[in-house]
Design a protein around this motif. Structure first.
Motif, PDB file in Angstrom:
ATOM      1  N   PRO A 117       5.746  -9.543 -12.606  1.00 11.25           N
ATOM      2  CA  PRO A 117       6.601  -9.564 -11.410  1.00 11.25           C
ATOM      3  C   PRO A 117       6.012  -8.774 -10.240  1.00 11.25           C
ATOM      4  N   TYR A 118       5.339  -7.649 -10.531  1.00 12.94           N
ATOM      5  CA  TYR A 118       4.811  -6.829  -9.442  1.00 12.94           C
ATOM      6  C   TYR A 118       3.752  -7.594  -8.643  1.00 12.94           C
ATOM      7  N   VAL A 119       2.837  -8.269  -9.349  1.00 12.74           N
ATOM      8  CA  VAL A 119       1.805  -9.036  -8.655  1.00 12.74           C
ATOM      9  C   VAL A 119       2.425 -10.224  -7.931  1.00 12.74           C
ATOM     10  N   GLN A 120       3.441 -10.842  -8.540  1.00 13.28           N
ATOM     11  CA  GLN A 120       4.139 -11.934  -7.871  1.00 13.28           C
ATOM     12  C   GLN A 120       4.781 -11.468  -6.571  1.00 13.28           C
ATOM     13  N   LYS A 121       5.333 -10.260  -6.593  1.00  6.48           N
ATOM     14  CA  LYS A 121       5.932  -9.703  -5.381  1.00  6.48           C
ATOM     15  C   LYS A 121       4.879  -9.477  -4.304  1.00  6.48           C
ATOM     16  N   LEU A 122       3.697  -8.977  -4.717  1.00 13.74           N
ATOM     17  CA  LEU A 122       2.625  -8.769  -3.750  1.00 13.74           C
ATOM     18  C   LEU A 122       2.170 -10.090  -3.131  1.00 13.74           C
ATOM     19  N   GLN A 123       2.144 -11.158  -3.921  1.00 11.64           N
ATOM     20  CA  GLN A 123       1.711 -12.455  -3.399  1.00 11.64           C
ATOM     21  C   GLN A 123       2.662 -13.005  -2.350  1.00 11.64           C
ATOM     22  N   LYS A 124       3.911 -12.534  -2.361  1.00  7.60           N
ATOM     23  CA  LYS A 124       4.902 -13.022  -1.403  1.00  7.60           C
ATOM     24  C   LYS A 124       5.072 -12.097  -0.201  1.00  7.60           C
ATOM     25  N   GLU A 125       4.304 -11.016  -0.136  1.00  8.95           N
ATOM     26  CA  GLU A 125       4.469 -10.040   0.945  1.00  8.95           C
ATOM     27  C   GLU A 125       3.552 -10.289   2.134  1.00  8.95           C
ATOM     28  N   GLY A 126       2.927 -11.452   2.174  1.00 11.90           N
ATOM     29  CA  GLY A 126       2.103 -11.787   3.331  1.00 11.90           C
ATOM     30  C   GLY A 126       0.787 -11.047   3.357  1.00 11.90           C
ATOM     31  N   GLU A 127       0.392 -10.654   4.573  1.00 16.49           N
ATOM     32  CA  GLU A 127      -0.919 -10.030   4.775  1.00 16.49           C
ATOM     33  C   GLU A 127      -1.029  -8.689   4.053  1.00 16.49           C
ATOM     34  N   GLU A 128       0.033  -7.900   4.076  1.00 14.27           N
ATOM     35  CA  GLU A 128      -0.012  -6.605   3.409  1.00 14.27           C
ATOM     36  C   GLU A 128      -0.190  -6.763   1.902  1.00 14.27           C
ATOM     37  N   GLY A 129       0.535  -7.696   1.312  1.00  9.85           N
ATOM     38  CA  GLY A 129       0.379  -7.946  -0.111  1.00  9.85           C
ATOM     39  C   GLY A 129      -0.999  -8.474  -0.458  1.00  9.85           C
ATOM     40  N   ARG A 130      -1.537  -9.327   0.405  1.00  8.16           N
ATOM     41  CA  ARG A 130      -2.875  -9.867   0.164  1.00  8.16           C
ATOM     42  C   ARG A 130      -3.929  -8.772   0.186  1.00  8.16           C
ATOM     43  N   GLN A 131      -3.768  -7.807   1.099  1.00  9.00           N
ATOM     44  CA  GLN A 131      -4.724  -6.700   1.153  1.00  9.00           C
ATOM     45  C   GLN A 131      -4.665  -5.843  -0.112  1.00  9.00           C
ATOM     46  N   LYS A 132      -3.461  -5.620  -0.636  1.00 10.25           N
ATOM     47  CA  LYS A 132      -3.351  -4.852  -1.874  1.00 10.25           C
ATOM     48  C   LYS A 132      -3.974  -5.598  -3.046  1.00 10.25           C
ATOM     49  N   ILE A 133      -3.748  -6.912  -3.103  1.00 10.31           N
ATOM     50  CA  ILE A 133      -4.344  -7.715  -4.169  1.00 10.31           C
ATOM     51  C   ILE A 133      -5.863  -7.683  -4.077  1.00 10.31           C
ATOM     52  N   ASN A 134      -6.387  -7.773  -2.863  1.00 10.80           N
ATOM     53  CA  ASN A 134      -7.840  -7.688  -2.676  1.00 10.80           C
ATOM     54  C   ASN A 134      -8.379  -6.338  -3.137  1.00 10.80           C
ATOM     55  N   GLN A 135      -7.607  -5.282  -2.876  1.00 13.92           N
ATOM     56  CA  GLN A 135      -8.037  -3.954  -3.296  1.00 13.92           C
ATOM     57  C   GLN A 135      -8.069  -3.839  -4.822  1.00 13.92           C
ATOM     58  N   TYR A 136      -7.031  -4.364  -5.473  1.00 15.32           N
ATOM     59  CA  TYR A 136      -7.016  -4.359  -6.940  1.00 15.32           C
ATOM     60  C   TYR A 136      -8.145  -5.209  -7.508  1.00 15.32           C
ATOM     61  N   THR A 137      -8.461  -6.302  -6.820  1.00 18.53           N
ATOM     62  CA  THR A 137      -9.571  -7.154  -7.265  1.00 18.53           C
ATOM     63  C   THR A 137     -10.891  -6.413  -7.179  1.00 18.53           C
ATOM     64  N   ARG A 138     -11.058  -5.621  -6.139  1.00 21.60           N
ATOM     65  CA  ARG A 138     -12.301  -4.828  -6.003  1.00 21.60           C
ATOM     66  C   ARG A 138     -12.399  -3.787  -7.125  1.00 21.60           C
ATOM     67  N   TYR A 139     -11.275  -3.122  -7.423  1.00 24.98           N
ATOM     68  CA  TYR A 139     -11.290  -2.155  -8.530  1.00 24.98           C
ATOM     69  C   TYR A 139     -11.639  -2.843  -9.850  1.00 24.98           C
ATOM     70  N   GLY A 140     -11.029  -4.021 -10.071  1.00 23.29           N
ATOM     71  CA  GLY A 140     -11.341  -4.771 -11.281  1.00 23.29           C
ATOM     72  C   GLY A 140     -12.795  -5.207 -11.334  1.00 23.29           C
ATOM     73  N   THR A 141     -13.363  -5.545 -10.178  1.00 25.08           N
ATOM     74  CA  THR A 141     -14.776  -5.928 -10.118  1.00 25.08           C
ATOM     75  C   THR A 141     -15.668  -4.788 -10.584  1.00 25.08           C
ATOM     76  N   ILE A 142     -15.353  -3.576 -10.160  1.00 22.50           N
ATOM     77  CA  ILE A 142     -16.159  -2.416 -10.560  1.00 22.50           C
ATOM     78  C   ILE A 142     -16.074  -2.193 -12.063  1.00 22.50           C
ATOM     79  N   LEU A 143     -14.868  -2.299 -12.624  1.00 26.27           N
ATOM     80  CA  LEU A 143     -14.717  -2.092 -14.069  1.00 26.27           C
ATOM     81  C   LEU A 143     -15.472  -3.150 -14.873  1.00 26.27           C
ATOM     82  N   ILE A 144     -15.342  -4.412 -14.469  1.00 26.99           N
ATOM     83  CA  ILE A 144     -16.038  -5.480 -15.184  1.00 26.99           C
ATOM     84  C   ILE A 144     -17.543  -5.359 -14.996  1.00 26.99           C
TER      85      ILE A 144
END
Length: 441
Positions: free
Chosen positions: A97-124
């Protein structure tokens, strides 16, 4: 004549010219970095050893990174950790639900998702870099010593360099998307694939000149390749148009609506993303198994996941079908389309607005997605059949069909459409034959 005229028109638009040159410059930087070897690795030993992996999953991984893996380059991981992180985030968006909420928050949510994606990229990237360092340090992985002085210092150095390089490549892709032309991540993957095409073409020509293959058979193969490219292009651009009628509205002395528009639904709505998603997932078993080079049981499992095995082809095809439906559900929401049509006073002839319209669009989307997903899976696993039944070199088979061809065609068409839009905005003819007609409409 039309092609040369379109190229001249590009040169007349300063902004478009600068974007293209900026994109080419960053892609050149990426290709330059793929020739820089990891410190402590004997590059010549790695190059001679990885020739034996040309037809397995390591060879396919090397194809995506433009030969950087075979050269033990600092860009050996390429952009694949970022793709894997994006897959994980999107999967979480379907169940969390938390990620789903971010996907519906527009530009601000997209920026947070991009940030989490970058963190995940470093771990992988850290995990995959460790796997690469273990593989390089193990003589049994390559049949010879490729790291003269293995040890803790080499492992730490390789992990840091490979992870930092992956972050740098991710940054290059974002710069291309923001300031260049086309999708930067996709272009980096495409340029890595195209970098291997000349060598594969030369190897195929040499097999004919040396007499190992009949030239008549080669002509038939090349004709079949052209046909497959045409099928991939049709699969990429084919659409099912749903007519939408808008009621007339009188506002003052003006009449609005009353015309018929269309909702274009692509047969392959997901594009190339199911291929990339499935391929990234298929990289994970080999990465995990690389930590156990001495285990016979693990090597048997690795043989099942070999790129030219039937098990790999079947699993890969099924994953493509799954991710096609999954990504289509994310990219196209029938409920949102139906709600938008109702608010704008539009309706599909013979279908009630609201729930009935949503179900009608969803049924059409489901029916046209199935043949598109199956065709996508068949083309993706085609190189496996070619290497099994037709005398085609493994490197050339990857361009004959499969992931490489799908990515190159999809990314090429997407980039061409972006260039086309810039030309049409300034009233120039683009590359497409119907560009002028579309502009007039």
């Amino acid at each position: 004549m039309k092609l040369t005229e379109s190229i001249r028109n590009i040169n007349k638009i300063p902004e478009l010219r600068q974007r293209i040159l900026y994109t080419l410059l960053l892609l050149f930087v990426y290709r330059l970095g793929s020739h820089i070897t990891i410190p402590g690795v004997d590059a010549s030993a790695v190059a001679s050893a990885t020739t034996s992996h040309s037809n397995d999953l390591f060879g396919l991984f090397d194809l995506f990174v433009g030969g950087a893996f075979a050269r033990a380059s600092i860009f050996s991981l390429g952009i694949m950790p970022y793709i894997s992180a994006s897959i994980i985030i999107q999967l979480l968006g379907a169940v969390t639900p938390y990620v789903q909420k971010l996907q519906k928050e527009g530009e601000e949510g997209r920026q947070k998702i991009n940030q989490y994606t970058r963190y995940g990229t470093i771990l992988i990237a850290l995990l995959q870099a460790w796997g690469v360092s273990v593989n390089l340090s193990s003589p049994s992985s390559f049949g010879k010593v490729v790291v003269p002085d293995p040890g803790f210092f080499f492992t730490i150095t390789a992990v840091i360099i490979l992870t930092a390089s992956t972050v740098f490549v991710m940054w290059l892709g974002e710069l291309i998307t923001e300031r260049g032309i086309g999708n930067g991540i996709s272009l980096i993957i495409m340029i890595g694939i195209l970098a291997r095409f000349p060598a594969s073409l030369v190897a195929e020509a040499q097999s004919v000149s040396f007499g190992s293959k009949n030239w008549i058979v080669e002509i038939v193969i090349m004709a079949l390749m052209v046909a497959i490219v045409a099928i991939v292009v049709i699969l990429t651009v084919a659409t099912r148009r749903i007519p939408v009628q808008h009621a007339k509205r009188v506002v003052g002395r003006k009449v609005y609506g009353g015309g018929t528009q269309y909702i274009p639904i692509k047969i392959n709505t997901a594009g190339v993303m199911p291929i990339i998603f499935a391929q990234s997932i298929m990289f994970l078993p080999s990465t995990f198994l690389s930590f156990f080079p001495e285990s016979e049981a693990m090597q048997k499992v690795a043989a099942a996941f070999a790129y030219d095995s039937w098990f790999y082809a079947v699993v890969f095809g099924l994953m493509i079908v799954f991710f096609t439906y999954f990504y289509t559900a994310i990219a196209f929401n029938p409920k949102e389309v139906a709600d938008t049509m109702r608010r704008q006073g539009g309706f599909i002839p013979g279908v009630r607005p609201g729930k009935n319209t949503e179900e009608f669009i969803d049924n059409i989307l489901t029916r046209i997605t199935l043949p598109g997903a199956i065709a996508l899976a068949v083309i993706a696993i085609l190189p496996t059949f070619l290497t099994k039944f037709v005398n085609v070199t493994p490197g050339f088979a990857n361009f004959f069909g499969g992931t490489s061809l799908l990515i190159v065609v999809s990314v090429g068409l997407d980039t061409l459409q972006q260039v086309e839009s810039h030309l049409m905005m300034r009233h120039y003819d683009g590359f497409m034959k119907t560009a002028k007609a579309r502009g007039r409409r």
